[in-house]
Design a protein around this motif. Structure first.
Motif, PDB file in Angstrom:
ATOM      1  N   ILE A 102       4.167 -15.965  -8.357  1.00 28.87           N
ATOM      2  CA  ILE A 102       5.240 -14.893  -8.156  1.00 28.87           C
ATOM      3  C   ILE A 102       4.383 -13.657  -8.322  1.00 28.87           C
ATOM      4  CG2 ILE A 102       7.241 -13.815  -9.196  1.00 28.87           C
ATOM      5  CD1 ILE A 102       8.057 -16.474 -10.555  1.00 28.87           C
ATOM      6  N   LEU A 103       3.571 -13.199  -8.860  1.00 24.58           N
ATOM      7  CA  LEU A 103       2.779 -12.150  -8.948  1.00 24.58           C
ATOM      8  C   LEU A 103       2.183 -12.010  -7.690  1.00 24.58           C
ATOM      9  CD1 LEU A 103       0.842 -12.319 -12.312  1.00 24.58           C
ATOM     10  CD2 LEU A 103       3.011 -10.969 -11.949  1.00 24.58           C
ATOM     11  N   MET A 104       1.479 -12.977  -7.213  1.00 26.52           N
ATOM     12  CA  MET A 104       0.818 -12.723  -5.789  1.00 26.52           C
ATOM     13  C   MET A 104       1.752 -12.629  -4.607  1.00 26.52           C
ATOM     14  SD  MET A 104      -2.273 -12.419  -6.331  1.00 26.52           S
ATOM     15  CE  MET A 104      -2.809 -12.514  -4.194  1.00 26.52           C
ATOM     16  N   ARG A 105       2.899 -13.184  -4.837  1.00 26.30           N
ATOM     17  CA  ARG A 105       3.978 -12.959  -3.820  1.00 26.30           C
ATOM     18  C   ARG A 105       4.794 -11.544  -4.030  1.00 26.30           C
ATOM     19  NH1 ARG A 105       8.350 -17.458  -4.683  1.00 26.30           N
ATOM     20  NH2 ARG A 105       6.984 -19.003  -3.874  1.00 26.30           N
ATOM     21  N   MET A 106       4.908 -10.848  -5.073  1.00 22.19           N
ATOM     22  CA  MET A 106       5.281  -9.613  -5.042  1.00 22.19           C
ATOM     23  C   MET A 106       4.004  -8.545  -4.537  1.00 22.19           C
ATOM     24  SD  MET A 106       7.608  -9.097  -8.388  1.00 22.19           S
ATOM     25  CE  MET A 106       6.435  -9.619  -9.649  1.00 22.19           C
ATOM     26  N   ALA A 107       2.742  -8.912  -4.993  1.00 22.33           N
ATOM     27  CA  ALA A 107       1.817  -8.027  -4.458  1.00 22.33           C
ATOM     28  C   ALA A 107       1.580  -7.673  -3.021  1.00 22.33           C
ATOM     29  CB  ALA A 107       0.497  -8.589  -5.133  1.00 22.33           C
ATOM     30  N   VAL A 108       1.764  -9.001  -2.050  1.00 20.50           N
ATOM     31  CA  VAL A 108       1.504  -9.195  -0.872  1.00 20.50           C
ATOM     32  C   VAL A 108       2.680  -8.848  -0.098  1.00 20.50           C
ATOM     33  CG1 VAL A 108      -0.387 -10.730  -1.144  1.00 20.50           C
ATOM     34  CG2 VAL A 108       1.893 -11.474  -0.484  1.00 20.50           C
ATOM     35  N   ARG A 109       3.732  -8.887  -0.629  1.00 19.65           N
ATOM     36  CA  ARG A 109       5.151  -8.586   0.230  1.00 19.65           C
ATOM     37  C   ARG A 109       5.152  -7.080   1.117  1.00 19.65           C
ATOM     38  NH1 ARG A 109       9.867  -7.987  -3.569  1.00 19.65           N
ATOM     39  NH2 ARG A 109       9.567 -10.270  -3.988  1.00 19.65           N
ATOM     40  N   PRO A 110       4.463  -6.301   0.504  1.00 17.19           N
ATOM     41  CA  PRO A 110       4.423  -4.899   1.414  1.00 17.19           C
ATOM     42  C   PRO A 110       3.551  -5.059   2.446  1.00 17.19           C
ATOM     43  CG  PRO A 110       4.271  -4.373  -0.987  1.00 17.19           C
ATOM     44  CD  PRO A 110       4.079  -5.803  -1.069  1.00 17.19           C
ATOM     45  N   LEU A 111       2.412  -5.762   2.250  1.00 15.36           N
ATOM     46  CA  LEU A 111       1.550  -5.956   3.344  1.00 15.36           C
ATOM     47  C   LEU A 111       2.148  -7.085   4.393  1.00 15.36           C
ATOM     48  CD1 LEU A 111      -1.777  -6.125   1.353  1.00 15.36           C
ATOM     49  CD2 LEU A 111      -0.934  -4.505   2.631  1.00 15.36           C
ATOM     50  N   ALA A 112       2.799  -8.134   3.925  1.00 10.13           N
ATOM     51  CA  ALA A 112       3.551  -9.022   4.785  1.00 10.13           C
ATOM     52  C   ALA A 112       4.508  -8.530   5.650  1.00 10.13           C
ATOM     53  CB  ALA A 112       3.761 -10.203   4.007  1.00 10.13           C
ATOM     54  N   GLU A 113       5.298  -7.415   4.873  1.00 10.93           N
ATOM     55  CA  GLU A 113       6.352  -6.906   5.879  1.00 10.93           C
ATOM     56  C   GLU A 113       6.202  -5.147   5.932  1.00 10.93           C
ATOM     57  OE1 GLU A 113       9.628  -7.986   3.364  1.00 10.93           O
ATOM     58  OE2 GLU A 113       9.010  -9.973   3.422  1.00 10.93           O
ATOM     59  N   PRO A 114       5.233  -4.678   6.859  1.00 15.23           N
ATOM     60  CA  PRO A 114       5.249  -3.360   6.712  1.00 15.23           C
ATOM     61  C   PRO A 114       6.330  -2.905   7.444  1.00 15.23           C
ATOM     62  CG  PRO A 114       3.551  -4.513   8.403  1.00 15.23           C
ATOM     63  CD  PRO A 114       4.278  -5.617   7.458  1.00 15.23           C
ATOM     64  N   PRO A 115       6.598  -1.459   7.102  1.00 11.58           N
ATOM     65  CA  PRO A 115       7.596  -0.813   7.814  1.00 11.58           C
ATOM     66  C   PRO A 115       7.234  -0.235   9.271  1.00 11.58           C
ATOM     67  CG  PRO A 115       6.989   0.620   6.109  1.00 11.58           C
ATOM     68  CD  PRO A 115       5.931  -0.529   5.955  1.00 11.58           C
ATOM     69  N   PHE A 116       6.193  -0.469   9.711  1.00 12.10           N
ATOM     70  CA  PHE A 116       5.746   0.145  10.841  1.00 12.10           C
ATOM     71  C   PHE A 116       4.935  -1.221  11.698  1.00 12.10           C
ATOM     72  CE2 PHE A 116       2.115   0.455   8.756  1.00 12.10           C
ATOM     73  CZ  PHE A 116       2.107   0.838   7.617  1.00 12.10           C
ATOM     74  N   PRO A 117       4.549  -1.071  12.997  1.00 11.17           N
ATOM     75  CA  PRO A 117       3.972  -1.985  13.642  1.00 11.17           C
ATOM     76  C   PRO A 117       2.565  -2.086  13.178  1.00 11.17           C
ATOM     77  CG  PRO A 117       4.690  -0.163  15.141  1.00 11.17           C
ATOM     78  CD  PRO A 117       5.174  -0.009  13.962  1.00 11.17           C
ATOM     79  N   LEU A 118       1.888  -3.194  12.911  1.00 14.38           N
ATOM     80  CA  LEU A 118       0.327  -3.146  12.623  1.00 14.38           C
ATOM     81  C   LEU A 118      -0.482  -2.699  13.641  1.00 14.38           C
ATOM     82  CD1 LEU A 118      -0.012  -6.068  10.315  1.00 14.38           C
ATOM     83  CD2 LEU A 118      -0.063  -3.397   9.839  1.00 14.38           C
ATOM     84  N   GLU A 119       0.064  -3.001  15.183  1.00 12.08           N
ATOM     85  CA  GLU A 119      -0.679  -2.456  16.380  1.00 12.08           C
ATOM     86  C   GLU A 119      -1.151  -1.266  16.357  1.00 12.08           C
ATOM     87  OE1 GLU A 119       2.662  -4.090  16.976  1.00 12.08           O
ATOM     88  OE2 GLU A 119       1.532  -5.583  16.208  1.00 12.08           O
ATOM     89  N   VAL A 120      -0.662  -0.336  15.434  1.00 13.32           N
ATOM     90  CA  VAL A 120      -1.203   1.154  15.595  1.00 13.32           C
ATOM     91  C   VAL A 120      -2.583   1.144  15.001  1.00 13.32           C
ATOM     92  CG1 VAL A 120       1.188   2.153  15.439  1.00 13.32           C
ATOM     93  CG2 VAL A 120      -0.157   1.636  13.333  1.00 13.32           C
ATOM     94  N   PHE A 121      -2.909   0.248  14.182  1.00 13.17           N
ATOM     95  CA  PHE A 121      -4.094   0.282  13.570  1.00 13.17           C
ATOM     96  C   PHE A 121      -5.298  -0.014  14.705  1.00 13.17           C
ATOM     97  CE2 PHE A 121      -1.916  -0.388   9.882  1.00 13.17           C
ATOM     98  CZ  PHE A 121      -2.110   0.653   9.176  1.00 13.17           C
ATOM     99  N   GLY A 122      -4.796  -1.030  15.775  1.00 12.93           N
ATOM    100  CA  GLY A 122      -5.709  -1.255  16.841  1.00 12.93           C
ATOM    101  C   GLY A 122      -6.040  -0.093  17.705  1.00 12.93           C
ATOM    102  N   ASP A 123      -5.541   0.926  17.726  1.00 14.83           N
ATOM    103  CA  ASP A 123      -5.964   2.246  18.519  1.00 14.83           C
ATOM    104  C   ASP A 123      -6.810   3.127  17.727  1.00 14.83           C
ATOM    105  OD1 ASP A 123      -4.289   1.133  20.379  1.00 14.83           O
ATOM    106  OD2 ASP A 123      -2.453   2.312  19.613  1.00 14.83           O
ATOM    107  N   LEU A 124      -7.098   2.945  16.501  1.00 14.28           N
ATOM    108  CA  LEU A 124      -7.846   3.764  15.608  1.00 14.28           C
ATOM    109  C   LEU A 124      -9.483   3.444  16.115  1.00 14.28           C
ATOM    110  CD1 LEU A 124      -6.216   3.557  12.317  1.00 14.28           C
ATOM    111  CD2 LEU A 124      -5.961   5.251  14.127  1.00 14.28           C
TER     112      LEU A 124
END
Ligand code: ZN
Ligand code: ZN
Length: 124
Positions: A102-124
């Motif tokens: 449960i601890l790990m699930r809560m810890a990774v939840r923001p990373l698993a469900e980002p509020p913006f598309p992760l593709e933006v990091f591909g342009d950096l």
């Protein structure tokens, strides 16, 4: 040498238990690592017995559900609880035998469900 019996709880408090309001597990209030716990090691739910805003005992007594993980300055993890009735937030240190899934699930939840598309990091 300091007298180490003056630290920590007295013998009568060592046997203190509480029953988890969510899963019914009977929990020893003193964790194996000698720290006090106020949440269930199995489902991580707690009870609103302490007034975290004004201090002292809270009259609420409702269930506090685990919301997320916070990392303290010391590097230790704490569980952010939110009261299911009055919505007060509280931080409780993680105990050694808390449910790691449960601890790990809560810890990774923001990373698993980002509020913006992760593709933006591909342009950096
Ligand atoms: Zn429980
Ligand atoms: Zn409450």
């Amino acid at each position: 040498m300091s007298d180490n019996t003056s630290h920590g709880p007295s013998a009568s408090l060592r046997t203190d238990t509480f029953t988890c309001v969510r899963c019914g597990l009977v929990v020893a209030a003193l964790a194996p690592d000698n720290s006090w716990r106020n949440h269930c090691p199995s489902c991580l739910n707690s009870r609103h017995t302490h007034d975290h805003v004004d201090g002292g005992v809270s009259e609420c007594g409702a269930r506090m559900a685990p919301l997320s993980i916070a990392v303290l300055r010391t590097g230790e993890w704490a569980v952010v609880h939110r009261c299911t009735r009055c919505h007060e937030l509280a931080l409780h240190p993680v105990c050694g035998d808390d449910n790691q899934l449960i601890l790990m699930r809560m810890a990774v939840r923001p990373l698993a469900e980002p509020p913006f598309p992760l593709e933006v990091f591909g342009d950096l």
